[in-house]
Design an enzyme around this catalytic site. Sequence first.
Site, short mmCIF file in Angstrom:
data_model
loop_
_atom_site.label_atom_id
_atom_site.label_comp_id
_atom_site.label_asym_id
_atom_site.label_seq_id
_atom_site.Cartn_x
_atom_site.Cartn_y
_atom_site.Cartn_z
CG ASP A 1 -9.35 3.25 1.61
OD1 ASP A 1 -8.51 2.65 0.51
OD2 ASP A 1 -9.26 2.75 3.32
CG ASP B 1 -2.23 0.81 1.20
OD1 ASP B 1 -2.06 1.86 0.29
OD2 ASP B 1 -3.01 1.29 1.94
C1 GAL Z 1 -5.19 2.08 3.16
C2 GAL Z 1 -6.75 1.09 2.47
C3 GAL Z 1 -6.92 0.16 2.95
C4 GAL Z 1 -6.11 -0.36 4.19
C5 GAL Z 1 -5.58 1.05 4.94
C6 GAL Z 1 -4.95 0.76 6.33
O1 GAL Z 1 -4.54 2.99 2.43
O2 GAL Z 1 -6.82 1.31 1.10
O3 GAL Z 1 -7.11 -0.89 2.37
O4 GAL Z 1 -4.94 -1.13 3.94
O5 GAL Z 1 -4.86 1.76 3.61
O6 GAL Z 1 -4.34 1.46 7.04
#
Ligand code: GAL
Length: 742
Positions: free
Chosen positions: A558, A495
């Site tokens: 998200d 990520d």
């Molecule tokens: C976001 C991601 C989510 C989750 C989150 C965790 O950037 O899109 O799916 O992984 O971080 O902090």
Amino acid sequence: MIRKTFTVLLLTAACLRASAQEVSLSKGWKLAVGDSAQWASPTYNDGHWQTADLNENWERQGHPNYDGFGWYRTKVVIPSSLKEKSFLKDSLRLSLGTIDDNDEVYLNGKLIAKYGGHGGTIKDGNYGGRVYNIAVNNPAILWDKENVLAVRVFDTGGDGGMVSSGFGSVFNITMADVMDHVWVNTDADFVYGDNNSLSKSVKLVTSNHYQYSGKLAFKVTDPENGAVLYEKSNDATFTSGKPFTYSFSIARLAKRSYVITYSFTDTKSGKEIVHTETTPYILTPYPTAKVKINGADVFGARPGHPFLYLIPATGKKPLVYKADGLPQGLTLNAATGVISGSVAQKGDYPVTFTVSNTLGAKAKKFTITIGDNIGLTPALGWNSWNAWGLSVNDEKVRISAKAMIDKLSSHGWAYINIDDGWEAENRAADGKIVTNSKFPDMKGLADFVHGLGLRMGIYSSPGPRTCGGFLGSWQHEDQDAQTYSDWGIDYLKYDWCSYSDIAPKPDLDGLKKPYQVMQASLGKVNRDIMYSLCQYGWGKVWEWGADVNGNSWRTTGDIQDTWQSMSTIGFNQGAAAPHAQPGHFNDPDMLVVGKVGWGPSLHNTRLTFDEQYTHISLWSLLASPLLIGCDMGHLDAFTLSLLTNDEVLAIDQDALGKGASQYVKKDDYQIWVKDLKDGGKAIGLFNTSDKYQTISLDKNDPAISGYTKFRDAWQQKYIVSTGAALSAKVAPHGVLLLRVEK
Ligand code: GAL
């Protein structure tokens, strides 16, 4: 914490209005990074501080890469007319937008509120919107005078500050109103009675000390024609700590949803709250005692790497498994159906599985492909994020793995993926990544998951910190890949998060770079690790995700458990869809069915039951990874039925690996068509409006001309269709998912 900031325009109309009911706090703030107890004091002179911009985090206000403490101060007159005009007159409500990550709030030098991690310290992670209620008799409040409001913020990593964002953009002071903090809690499960009944208990709940007394009206309506099917009015009283419980039982009518409306009217204030939900209906046929072999038709692994595959099969237990034609190096456990070992030679190995029980046997042809490409069909699994957020721990992962084996793996579900929140804040002396105290033994946990025949996933970021503020893999990629491999990790979600600190304005090469670095590191380990890219779709990742060997790539920001979020994401996958192919799939984000919460407390998904059918149907048509995002320890009957429909899952898992295309797009309906390996097609007729409607497809339309058999995938039965068009009445926000055959 770091976020892709969905920067929302700062000033909502409400903030601009200088009404007597509300005092705006959207302007006039000063900012300083650092920390000093004096900064809480009303007499402190902040004249030399910079003017704060609540549209931006502090990194973008001259403090790049700054993590730690910072303060915001402002002056505000709090008029007593606010109190006089309100009904409850009991507390002031302070809304402070979104805090990244934690805060303490001082009014005229006195600490009046804090959000230091649910009873933890200000250094515990608690990113999010802030609304505080302050009792009107709190001596810190200076009515009709100038008050000094000082907010001490602590940022655990990445972006920081007090900002306006999609998560909470209001900055103001109002009075708490009588119907604020009153809600109808409908999170209990529906109970399906033998006598064709549907029962449930709901609660009227408040955190206010006011004594609510009035009527709760309960009404069931048919969404097709508005007809009232059932109506009842009840006396209801409740207050903080003493909820009112209402239990009902209604007839389970047809295979469709009805709308339940709960409205409570408080007699004294005359104020009302209304809450609606829909009734569930299960389309997936109940599993039979006869053997059925489910799941994809292919599985890929790399030569010489550990191999693990559980043959998914349902039927009365015990089941006995057999596999003919297994390549050298693999063995099958006849009692569990788990195939393990490793295969040295590349090639396509045709295999026949046979599963039997006391009622008979079933066989299925299957291909094991040993080569460079893995993840030949989209991953089916669970990921901790949409349920537990950063509160995930070892126990929750084990519960999920157990539930998967007990209820889901027989339909092909195989991955147990830990999202953010497992990592420590500092590396070991030798640079090795370490877990935090919630995960005392990652290798032991992976062994447990593998022991069940399942595979385990983990999460990291190419930046120094993850989105949750924990350790990322920046400059430790080789070492981390090796550690994951040593632990037995089978899946990595990678990520972007704080990589923006490293590459603030990346061009296309810059967007690819961190993913190429980890691709190379994963290539060095002696293990298949599925590679799941997460960078929210930037730089049209679907055009190059396969080049960096991504098995999947997120195409969006998200998801949330609302129709707005799910449908906007799902119905906008048209550009990415043609890029899906075996081993490389678009990921429109994880599922929001069941109990979700992104933290320690969960609620039922806010999607209606028809919207949930749409969600799973659309994601399957798109050949998306299906990653369950709910509490697996609590799978209600409806959610389980959604996740165990083998004919629907087969559309997702089809070996051709194509994503559906948006075939018809109208204001109130859409038709998506996906080609299947056997020459058939899967077709979704989606009603995007909030009314019942009939959706038709001409039988001469190229999408279905020449096809004679139409199968309702959810109900697993053929539809009798006479006439020139294939027509179906589809519920609001609902779907008819078809499989057409020659
Ligand atoms: C976001 C991601 C989510 C989750 C989150 C965790 O950037 O899109 O799916 O992984 O971080 O902090």
